[in-house]
Write a protein that holds these residues in place. Structure first.
Motif, PDB file in Angstrom:
ATOM      1  N   MET A   1       0.838  -1.223   0.049  1.00  0.00           N
ATOM      2  CA  MET A   1       0.099   0.083  -0.024  1.00  0.00           C
ATOM      3  C   MET A   1       1.016   1.235  -0.082  1.00  0.00           C
ATOM      4  O   MET A   1       2.210   1.248   0.354  1.00  0.00           O
ATOM      5  CB  MET A   1      -1.031  -0.045   1.301  1.00  0.00           C
TER       6      MET A   1
ATOM      7  N   THR B   1      -3.427  -4.072   5.839  1.00  0.00           N
ATOM      8  CA  THR B   1      -4.409  -3.618   6.735  1.00  0.00           C
ATOM      9  C   THR B   1      -5.067  -4.450   7.500  1.00  0.00           C
ATOM     10  O   THR B   1      -5.035  -5.649   7.254  1.00  0.00           O
ATOM     11  CB  THR B   1      -5.506  -2.749   5.691  1.00  0.00           C
TER      12      THR B   1
ATOM     13  N   ASN C   1      -9.778  -4.668  10.421  1.00  0.00           N
ATOM     14  CA  ASN C   1     -10.509  -3.749   9.878  1.00  0.00           C
ATOM     15  C   ASN C   1     -12.180  -4.098  10.212  1.00  0.00           C
ATOM     16  O   ASN C   1     -12.993  -4.895   9.813  1.00  0.00           O
ATOM     17  CB  ASN C   1     -10.600  -4.106   8.143  1.00  0.00           C
TER      18      ASN C   1
ATOM     19  N   TRP D   1      -5.241   3.861  10.436  1.00  0.00           N
ATOM     20  CA  TRP D   1      -5.649   4.828   9.374  1.00  0.00           C
ATOM     21  C   TRP D   1      -6.775   4.273   8.733  1.00  0.00           C
ATOM     22  O   TRP D   1      -7.037   3.205   8.806  1.00  0.00           O
ATOM     23  CB  TRP D   1      -4.351   5.079   8.394  1.00  0.00           C
TER      24      TRP D   1
ATOM     25  N   VAL E   1      -8.158   3.302   4.939  1.00  0.00           N
ATOM     26  CA  VAL E   1      -7.451   3.028   3.901  1.00  0.00           C
ATOM     27  C   VAL E   1      -8.398   3.138   2.355  1.00  0.00           C
ATOM     28  O   VAL E   1      -9.672   2.388   2.625  1.00  0.00           O
ATOM     29  CB  VAL E   1      -6.796   1.608   3.801  1.00  0.00           C
TER      30      VAL E   1
ATOM     31  N   PRO F   1      -3.839   0.002  -2.823  1.00  0.00           N
ATOM     32  CA  PRO F   1      -4.859   0.958  -1.977  1.00  0.00           C
ATOM     33  C   PRO F   1      -3.843   2.012  -1.046  1.00  0.00           C
ATOM     34  O   PRO F   1      -2.706   1.845  -1.172  1.00  0.00           O
ATOM     35  CB  PRO F   1      -4.809  -0.294  -0.736  1.00  0.00           C
TER      36      PRO F   1
ATOM     37  N   LYS G   1      -3.421   4.752   2.174  1.00  0.00           N
ATOM     38  CA  LYS G   1      -3.632   5.117   3.683  1.00  0.00           C
ATOM     39  C   LYS G   1      -3.961   6.620   3.838  1.00  0.00           C
ATOM     40  O   LYS G   1      -2.621   7.331   3.218  1.00  0.00           O
ATOM     41  CB  LYS G   1      -2.523   4.624   4.347  1.00  0.00           C
TER      42      LYS G   1
END
Length: 672
Positions: free
Chosen positions: A235, A261, A264, A343, A345, A356, A358
């Protein structure tokens, strides 16, 4: 996620792994708690609405449909009695190991954990013997936030209701179920790189192309758009913190790139047709053996052991979860790797080759989700997010540039101002800028003796910045939703068992039930700094609760630990619960559930009850509102291969699997 039940492990006990992942409280500031402010109102003021609420009557008494931007006096409006807006029979509380919906509706499990969606399309193995590579080509574990993108909605909008992209989060894992015989651990350390890679691949996001077939049944489409984004996916970093010294690592010496990530939870979606996944309780994935931690680690609760022990294996792909200082500088180790998480994303679901991003301007904390105020051409973009931990804060972001349909994109999320909320006892509130160029912010930092070198450092230390300006501590801010007509903003405050003093709006010590707060911005475009607020609903049993009209909740509406929120196109509020521990296993509430509330009439009804041990979370619908997608997470939570506490959705003897549930009416009409 709000796991308030008994803790399975001590976060600092190096001999035990696989705790419940709940973020430990880390706010030691002396900022006022929301309950201290509410407590300044007498109970009579609360129930009669005589406090100066500026147009919002406390506890959900009739709201005018006119905006309060002018701050004028509210006038009584006599409206005709609306027709019934919750035309279904309420589902009773209960503890079945199945999905229960009202008569006339059908609920069908869909894309459970392990469903093949891409690559070689490997089938799910009932004994969980799939490889790490297989898991990277299957839906991940523990479905959470979710959105349906119509197939014709590449740049936003879209009207197709029979074909689209279903994009969903996978919050965390149950390692005892992910592997055939549970994880391999010796002396508190992981011993199998293959197992850990599988766990990493079970996190993240799934993009799944779906459509209705000729029989009207939903199916997965073998499509190049199908994609898995995991805790190892490359990312890039954008916004004010990009390239900051506190983001430089061995993997990214320039501080501009990262991997993965994780955790989530809830989500968001942009007006230009992209998906936003939000990193919630990420801190427990890391460990550090350093003492005297820097504030960007200490304020986020990092400990000496990690939740899953990924950091205990050799190799760069695992060592990044060890934030201990090992080299002469940040680019020699991963002391800054935790700063790459917390963060929001952005993912383009229509482009499987996209990287992706951030978006650091939105702040770093335990993001539960992100919701947008109504977008208006030529006006700034406004969105809200909660920090899901006890005594943390509510935030708002206002873009610097204006939104233009067909032209704006994710760059609107890179330049703007992040605010944090302060709630006042008279029903007013203000948004406090966390901006190093803001005079009041600089003055607050000076008074507090806190220094930030630049805006990137402010955002990496968002929680500390919010402490400094005197934001209001809240009871676990989780999901939010914005009313499609009035623009009122609603947020769940799931619970806070740490409270020791009762008050008028929350008359319970150690609040285990939670409530829903709402506010109305005093600027029509939501970009201003003033708002009026009230409490929409106090959750709890019939003897200890208040509905939107100030009446006790009834048998059809009692709930605890409200979590997920979503407004349907007609302005009905759908509320999902996340009880755990003893609250889930005993007492009056039964299994976790989903209810519908009508802000106009104050009516609340239970629409769905989930299976044993599961959280009900994540909700989206097709544009025609004939199909509702709801996620069921961790059925049979706490199960092992030899002790299955649920067998949903596959039946007796089968491991429980998180799954999406498709809800339709048997007559094919709109859901409501």
């Amino acid at each position: 996620m709000s796991l308030e039940g008994p803790t399975l492990t001590d976060h600092n006990d190096s001999s035990v792994l696989f705790g419940n992942g709940d973020e430990l409280p880390s706010n030691s500031s002396d900022n006022p708690h929301i309950n201290e402010l509410i407590g300044q109102l007498s109970r009579r003021q609360v129930l009669t609405g005589t406090a100066a609420m500026g147009g919002l009557a406390f506890l959900g008494m009739a709201l005018p449909q006119t905006a309060l931007a002018s701050g004028g006096t509210q006038t009584t409006q006599h409206l005709p009695k609306p027709r019934a807006r919750l035309p279904f029979g309420a589902v009773p509380v209960g503890r079945p190991d199945e999905i229960v919906v009202p008569p006339g509706y059908r609920a069908s499990p869909f894309i459970p954990w392990g469903t093949p969606i891409t690559g070689r399309y490997p089938a799910f193995a009932d004994d969980a013997s799939n490889s790490a590579r297989d898991q990277a080509e299957q839906t991940g574990m523990h479905h959470d936030g979710m959105h349906f993108f119509p197939i014709d909605g590449h740049r936003g909008g879209g009207r197709r209701s029979d074909h689209g992209l279903l994009v969903l989060n996978h919050e965390y894992i149950d390692a005892p179920l992910l592997h055939p015989n549970g994880p391999s651990v010796t002396d508190g350390k992981r011993t199998s790189a293959e197992e850990v890679r599988k766990e990493i691949n079970a996190h993240g996001v799934s993009v799944v192309e779906v459509r209705r077939d000729v029989r009207g049944e939903w199916e997965v489409v073998p499509s190049p758009r199908n994609r898995r984004i995991t805790a190892a996916t490359p990312m890039r970093i954008s916004g004010p913190a990009r390239g900051h010294a506190l983001l430089k690592t061995r993997y990214s010496p320039k501080g501009t790139a990262t991997r993965g990530t994780q955790n989530n939870c809830a989500n968001g979606f942009t007006p230009w047709g992209t998906y936003l996944t939000c990193e919630e309780n990420w801190a427990g994935y890391f460990a550090t053996r350093d003492s005297n931690l820097p504030r960007e680690l200490a304020r986020y609760g990092l400990g000496s052991t990690s939740r899953f022990g990924w950091d205990t294996l050799p190799g760069d792909e695992f060592e990044r979860f060890d934030a201990t200082r090992k080299g002469p500088s940040a680019i020699a180790d991963y002391r800054n790797e935790p700063n790459h998480f917390g963060w929001i994303v952005e993912i383009d679901p229509f482009d499987p080759e996209s990287v992706p991003v951030k978006r650091t301007a939105l702040g770093r904390f335990a993001h539960e989700g992100l919701i947008f105020a109504p977008v208006k051409p030529g006006r700034p973009l406004v969105c809200y997010s909660g920090d899901d931990a006890q005594n943390e804060y509510l935030y708002k972001y206002v873009s610097r540039d204006r939104y233009w349909p067909g032209f704006s994109d994710g760059r609107l999320l890179d330049k703007g101002t992040l605010y944090v909320a302060r709630f006042k006892a008279d029903g007013s509130g203000e948004w406090l800028a966390l901006d190093i160029d803001n005079r009041k912010f600089r003055q607050a930092c000076k008074v507090a003796g806190v220094r930030f070198a630049d805006q990137g450092e402010v955002l990496i230390n968002t929680r500390l910045a919010a402490d400094v300006v005197g934001a209001t501590k809240m009871d676990r801010p989780e999901w939010g939703a914005v009313h499609p007509d009035s623009g009122d903003v609603y947020f769940t405050l799931t619970n806070n068992t740490a409270r020791t003093v009762a008050d008028a709006a929350n008359p319970r010590v150690a609040n285990a039930y939670g409530h829903i707060i709402r506010w109305r911005e005093q600027s029509r475009d939501h970009a201003g700094t003033r708002f009026r607020w009230d409490i929409f609903l106090l959750a709890g049993p019939q003897s200890d609760s208040l509905d939107p009209k100030g009446r006790p909740l009834g048998a059809d509406s009692i709930l605890a630990s409200p979590d997920g929120l979503w407004f349907d196109p007609d302005g009905r509020l759908w509320v999902q619960t996340d009880m755990s521990g003893s609250q889930l296993s005993s007492g009056p509430f039964g299994n976790n559930q989903m209810l519908v509330a009508d802000p106009r009439s104050g009516e609340v009804k239970r629409f769905l009850v989930g299976p044993l041990g599961a959280e009900v979370t994540g909700i989206t619908a097709t544009p025609d509102f004939r199909t509702l997608f709801v996620n069921i997470q961790h059925p049979g939570e706490g199960s092992t291969a030899s002790n299955l506490l649920s067998t949903w959705p596959d039946g007796p003897g089968r491991r429980p699997r998180s799954a999406t549930v498709i809800i339709t009416r048997e007559d094919g009409r709109r859901i409501l």
